[in-house]
Design a protein around this motif. Structure first.
Motif, PDB file in Angstrom:
ATOM      1  N   ALA A 303       3.720  -1.860  -6.128  1.00 12.84           N
ATOM      2  CA  ALA A 303       4.587  -2.965  -5.705  1.00 12.84           C
ATOM      3  C   ALA A 303       3.949  -4.308  -6.015  1.00 12.84           C
ATOM      4  CB  ALA A 303       4.867  -2.864  -4.204  1.00 12.84           C
ATOM      5  N   ASN A 304       4.688  -5.127  -6.742  1.00 17.78           N
ATOM      6  CA  ASN A 304       4.228  -6.506  -6.956  1.00 17.78           C
ATOM      7  C   ASN A 304       4.607  -7.361  -5.750  1.00 17.78           C
ATOM      8  OD1 ASN A 304       6.972  -7.160  -7.257  1.00 17.78           O
ATOM      9  ND2 ASN A 304       6.892  -6.990  -9.488  1.00 17.78           N
ATOM     10  N   ARG A 305       4.134  -8.619  -5.756  1.00 19.60           N
ATOM     11  CA  ARG A 305       4.377  -9.493  -4.587  1.00 19.60           C
ATOM     12  C   ARG A 305       5.867  -9.724  -4.379  1.00 19.60           C
ATOM     13  NH1 ARG A 305       0.002  -9.275  -1.496  1.00 19.60           N
ATOM     14  NH2 ARG A 305      -1.818  -9.235  -2.840  1.00 19.60           N
ATOM     15  N   ARG A 306       6.599  -9.824  -5.487  1.00 23.08           N
ATOM     16  CA  ARG A 306       8.038 -10.087  -5.353  1.00 23.08           C
ATOM     17  C   ARG A 306       8.740  -8.916  -4.649  1.00 23.08           C
ATOM     18  NH1 ARG A 306      12.481 -11.191 -10.198  1.00 23.08           N
ATOM     19  NH2 ARG A 306      14.102 -12.052  -8.819  1.00 23.08           N
ATOM     20  N   LEU A 307       8.307  -7.702  -4.953  1.00 16.85           N
ATOM     21  CA  LEU A 307       8.918  -6.546  -4.301  1.00 16.85           C
ATOM     22  C   LEU A 307       8.599  -6.546  -2.805  1.00 16.85           C
ATOM     23  CD1 LEU A 307       9.608  -3.203  -5.847  1.00 16.85           C
ATOM     24  CD2 LEU A 307       8.590  -3.153  -3.592  1.00 16.85           C
ATOM     25  N   LEU A 308       7.360  -6.871  -2.460  1.00 17.35           N
ATOM     26  CA  LEU A 308       7.001  -6.941  -1.033  1.00 17.35           C
ATOM     27  C   LEU A 308       7.763  -8.058  -0.316  1.00 17.35           C
ATOM     28  CD1 LEU A 308       3.142  -6.360  -1.189  1.00 17.35           C
ATOM     29  CD2 LEU A 308       4.858  -4.801  -0.240  1.00 17.35           C
ATOM     30  N   ASP A 309       7.995  -9.169  -1.009  1.00 17.01           N
ATOM     31  CA  ASP A 309       8.740 -10.282  -0.397  1.00 17.01           C
ATOM     32  C   ASP A 309      10.216  -9.935  -0.232  1.00 17.01           C
ATOM     33  OD1 ASP A 309       6.447 -11.769  -0.351  1.00 17.01           O
ATOM     34  OD2 ASP A 309       6.921 -12.953  -2.140  1.00 17.01           O
ATOM     35  N   THR A 310      10.725  -9.016  -1.077  1.00 18.44           N
ATOM     36  CA  THR A 310      12.150  -8.674  -1.075  1.00 18.44           C
ATOM     37  C   THR A 310      12.444  -7.567  -0.077  1.00 18.44           C
ATOM     38  OG1 THR A 310      12.244  -9.264  -3.426  1.00 18.44           O
ATOM     39  CG2 THR A 310      14.066  -7.954  -2.558  1.00 18.44           C
ATOM     40  N   GLU A 316       1.488  -4.247   2.574  1.00 18.25           N
ATOM     41  CA  GLU A 316       0.363  -3.761   1.759  1.00 18.25           C
ATOM     42  C   GLU A 316      -0.197  -2.423   2.239  1.00 18.25           C
ATOM     43  OE1 GLU A 316      -2.652  -6.560   0.685  1.00 18.25           O
ATOM     44  OE2 GLU A 316      -1.221  -8.215   0.529  1.00 18.25           O
ATOM     45  N   SER A 317       0.061  -2.059   3.483  1.00 15.08           N
ATOM     46  CA  SER A 317      -0.513  -0.802   3.990  1.00 15.08           C
ATOM     47  C   SER A 317       0.203   0.429   3.454  1.00 15.08           C
ATOM     48  CB  SER A 317      -0.480  -0.788   5.531  1.00 15.08           C
ATOM     49  OG  SER A 317       0.844  -0.595   5.997  1.00 15.08           O
ATOM     50  N   VAL A 318       1.417   0.254   2.888  1.00 14.94           N
ATOM     51  CA  VAL A 318       2.208   1.418   2.463  1.00 14.94           C
ATOM     52  C   VAL A 318       2.485   1.435   0.951  1.00 14.94           C
ATOM     53  CG1 VAL A 318       3.301   1.708   4.726  1.00 14.94           C
ATOM     54  CG2 VAL A 318       4.445   0.303   2.993  1.00 14.94           C
ATOM     55  N   VAL A 319       1.873   0.507   0.211  1.00 16.85           N
ATOM     56  CA  VAL A 319       2.052   0.458  -1.247  1.00 16.85           C
ATOM     57  C   VAL A 319       0.682   0.297  -1.915  1.00 16.85           C
ATOM     58  CG1 VAL A 319       4.313  -0.667  -1.011  1.00 16.85           C
ATOM     59  CG2 VAL A 319       2.276  -2.086  -1.412  1.00 16.85           C
ATOM     60  N   TRP A 320       0.646   0.508  -3.242  1.00 16.53           N
ATOM     61  CA  TRP A 320      -0.484   0.062  -4.056  1.00 16.53           C
ATOM     62  C   TRP A 320      -0.076  -1.291  -4.638  1.00 16.53           C
ATOM     63  CZ3 TRP A 320      -4.243   2.975  -2.663  1.00 16.53           C
ATOM     64  CH2 TRP A 320      -4.121   4.356  -2.543  1.00 16.53           C
ATOM     65  N   VAL A 321      -0.774  -2.346  -4.241  1.00 13.10           N
ATOM     66  CA  VAL A 321      -0.360  -3.693  -4.623  1.00 13.10           C
ATOM     67  C   VAL A 321      -0.687  -3.956  -6.092  1.00 13.10           C
ATOM     68  CG1 VAL A 321      -0.670  -6.168  -4.211  1.00 13.10           C
ATOM     69  CG2 VAL A 321      -0.640  -4.568  -2.278  1.00 13.10           C
ATOM     70  N   GLN A 322       0.304  -4.477  -6.798  1.00 11.62           N
ATOM     71  CA  GLN A 322       0.129  -4.914  -8.192  1.00 11.62           C
ATOM     72  C   GLN A 322      -0.101  -6.420  -8.175  1.00 11.62           C
ATOM     73  OE1 GLN A 322       3.603  -4.093 -10.536  1.00 11.62           O
ATOM     74  NE2 GLN A 322       2.973  -5.428 -12.216  1.00 11.62           N
ATOM     75  N   ALA A 346      -4.684   8.957   2.927  1.00 11.96           N
ATOM     76  CA  ALA A 346      -4.482   8.035   4.059  1.00 11.96           C
ATOM     77  C   ALA A 346      -3.329   7.075   3.769  1.00 11.96           C
ATOM     78  CB  ALA A 346      -5.767   7.253   4.333  1.00 11.96           C
ATOM     79  N   LYS A 347      -3.234   6.601   2.529  1.00  9.02           N
ATOM     80  CA  LYS A 347      -2.138   5.703   2.152  1.00  9.02           C
ATOM     81  C   LYS A 347      -0.795   6.430   2.271  1.00  9.02           C
ATOM     82  CE  LYS A 347      -2.473   2.015   0.111  1.00  9.02           C
ATOM     83  NZ  LYS A 347      -2.465   0.595   0.564  1.00  9.02           N
ATOM     84  N   SER A 348      -0.749   7.687   1.790  1.00  9.94           N
ATOM     85  CA  SER A 348       0.492   8.466   1.902  1.00  9.94           C
ATOM     86  C   SER A 348       0.885   8.681   3.360  1.00  9.94           C
ATOM     87  CB  SER A 348       0.340   9.822   1.205  1.00  9.94           C
ATOM     88  OG  SER A 348       0.152   9.615  -0.175  1.00  9.94           O
ATOM     89  N   GLU A 349      -0.110   8.908   4.203  1.00 12.00           N
ATOM     90  CA  GLU A 349       0.177   9.076   5.639  1.00 12.00           C
ATOM     91  C   GLU A 349       0.760   7.782   6.214  1.00 12.00           C
ATOM     92  OE1 GLU A 349       1.100  10.262   9.073  1.00 12.00           O
ATOM     93  OE2 GLU A 349       0.498  11.718   7.558  1.00 12.00           O
ATOM     94  N   ASN A 350       0.265   6.626   5.757  1.00  8.17           N
ATOM     95  CA  ASN A 350       0.851   5.339   6.181  1.00  8.17           C
ATOM     96  C   ASN A 350       2.334   5.267   5.804  1.00  8.17           C
ATOM     97  OD1 ASN A 350      -1.661   4.526   7.051  1.00  8.17           O
ATOM     98  ND2 ASN A 350      -2.011   3.055   5.388  1.00  8.17           N
ATOM     99  N   VAL A 351       2.648   5.739   4.589  1.00  9.32           N
ATOM    100  CA  VAL A 351       4.040   5.708   4.144  1.00  9.32           C
ATOM    101  C   VAL A 351       4.896   6.581   5.058  1.00  9.32           C
ATOM    102  CG1 VAL A 351       5.642   6.113   2.222  1.00  9.32           C
ATOM    103  CG2 VAL A 351       3.306   5.325   1.738  1.00  9.32           C
ATOM    104  N   ARG A 352       4.404   7.783   5.343  1.00 12.65           N
ATOM    105  CA  ARG A 352       5.178   8.693   6.211  1.00 12.65           C
ATOM    106  C   ARG A 352       5.361   8.102   7.605  1.00 12.65           C
ATOM    107  NH1 ARG A 352       2.268  12.572   3.155  1.00 12.65           N
ATOM    108  NH2 ARG A 352       0.619  12.675   4.721  1.00 12.65           N
ATOM    109  N   ARG A 353       4.309   7.438   8.093  1.00 14.58           N
ATOM    110  CA  ARG A 353       4.418   6.810   9.418  1.00 14.58           C
ATOM    111  C   ARG A 353       5.477   5.702   9.406  1.00 14.58           C
ATOM    112  NH1 ARG A 353      -0.564   4.594  10.102  1.00 14.58           N
ATOM    113  NH2 ARG A 353      -1.351   6.704  10.436  1.00 14.58           N
ATOM    114  N   ARG A 354       5.485   4.901   8.369  1.00 14.03           N
ATOM    115  CA  ARG A 354       6.488   3.826   8.247  1.00 14.03           C
ATOM    116  C   ARG A 354       7.905   4.414   8.239  1.00 14.03           C
ATOM    117  NH1 ARG A 354       5.660  -1.216   6.741  1.00 14.03           N
ATOM    118  NH2 ARG A 354       4.060  -0.808   8.303  1.00 14.03           N
TER     119      ARG A 354
END
Length: 359
Positions: A303-310, A316-322, A346-354
């Motif tokens: 995910a780039n910053r624009r995707l996170l802003d949208t 940042e805890s649930v993506v790999w930041v570009q 651990a990152k995948s677990e964050n995604v599942r938690r979200r």
């Protein structure tokens, strides 16, 4: 008594949005759910059955008999899962219900905010839609906050009543965001095309160059030694890609027409899901199915910053930041090379938690 809810989906395109709605209503006590569906593709019926085992399911066309000929009592809530089309195909039914069933409430799912501008809507739509809006009997459900914003600030202000309408107060339409995600169990036990020792990453969606840009990623896979150990799984189908992909035999796996559970299982096993958007529309007026797939399968997006802003329900805890100086392949290579298996899981677990929080 029971709350009677009907979900209508008359195009056959949006199984996952319907599944998210079925999950949401299946969690509510004392709710009787009826689904009117054009299609049930790729084993989605197993997912519906897990979420709402007592739901009644009919072909979409039967809604006319049930509601206009009153073979069924009118529902308390009707959900239009592909609002743009469900409304346009059923203006007669909705016009009839407005007067014949004054307690029925509509939830209208909006996929493309731009299609709700007056000049692009079918002319018969507004005269049927506006009474529901004026009566406060409809909520528009967008699938991401940026779509809600465009619907509220750009599309709805184009709606004008007929000059003769008695009501002259400004239109106040209710717009909410519904993130179309749901939990899936049993992915670890699914058999998939991911081999032992493979480092997979994934791109999902129709093979359509207008939606996704494959060329850059494929050329990096061919030319960049650092990508030599990666396998790309392309999940989808369509005529927009020439298959098999030259020079990448065994390193690009095309997973077409899979059922939903093995499809999610491949994404779940991937180190990253890559959006590779070829259009700005996913940041402007429509929600991307790739974002929902990441959450449902529990696989971090690049995910780039624009995707996170949208997509503000991501962070940042649930993506790999570009970062600004990187492209998507830089991120996939960096994650595969520098992040340990424990960090990735651990990152995948964050995604599942979200996803659990959003359900």
């Amino acid at each position: 008594g029971m709350l009677r809810v009907a979900v209508l989906e008359s195009t056959g395109w949006h199984d996952e949005v319907v599944a998210a709605l079925v999950y949401a209503f299946g969690q509510q006590p004392s709710t009787a759910l009826t689904l009117y569906l054009k299609a049930q593709r790729y084993g989605i019926d197993q997912i519906y059955a897990a979420f709402a085992p007592r739901a009644s399911i009919f072909p979409a066309a039967r809604i006319r008999d049930h509601l206009v000929r009153s073979w069924m009592p009118a529902p308390d809530v009707i959900v239009l899962a592909t609002g743009e089309w469900d409304f346009a195909y059923h203006t007669d039914i909705l016009h009839h219900l407005f007067t014949s069933s004054p307690n029925t409430y509509l939830l209208c799912v909006v996929h493309h905010a731009a299609q709700w501008e007056a000049q692009t809507m079918r002319p018969e739509l507004l005269p049927v839609l506006l009474p529901w809006v004026d009566a406060g009997r409809i909520t528009f459900l967008t699938l991401a906050p940026h779509v809600a914003h465009v619907l509220s600030t750009v599309a709805i202000p184009t709606w004008h009543r007929q000059v003769s309408a008695a009501n002259t107060s400004p239109l106040a339409a209710r717009v909410e965001t519904f993130v179309p995600v749901f939990p899936v169990a049993g992915l670890a036990g699914q058999r998939t095309s991911v081999g032992p020792g493979e480092t997979p990453f994934a791109i999902q969606g129709n093979f359509d160059p207008a939606r996704r840009n494959y060329d850059h990623i494929l050329s990096r896979l061919r030319s960049d030694q650092q990508a030599a150990d990666l396998t790309l799984h392309l999940l989808g189908s369509g005529k927009g890609l020439k298959l098999p992909i030259e020079g990448l035999e065994g390193r690009v796996v095309v997973d077409s027409k899979l059922d939903y559970l093995p499809y999610y299982a491949i994404i779940a096993r991937s180190v990253a899901l890559v959006p590779s958007f070829a259009t700005d529309q996913y940041y402007v007026e429509r929600a991307s199915s790739t974002v929902a797939a990441s959450l449902i399968a529990g696989c971090p997006l690049v995910a780039n910053r624009r995707l996170l802003d949208t997509y503000t329900y991501l962070d940042e805890s649930v993506v790999w930041v570009q970062e600004d100086d990187e492209d998507e392949m830089d991120v996939v290579i960096r994650v595969a090379r520098d992040r340990s298996a424990a960090e990735r899981s651990a990152k995948s677990e964050n995604v599942r938690r979200r996803t659990r929080e959003l359900c």
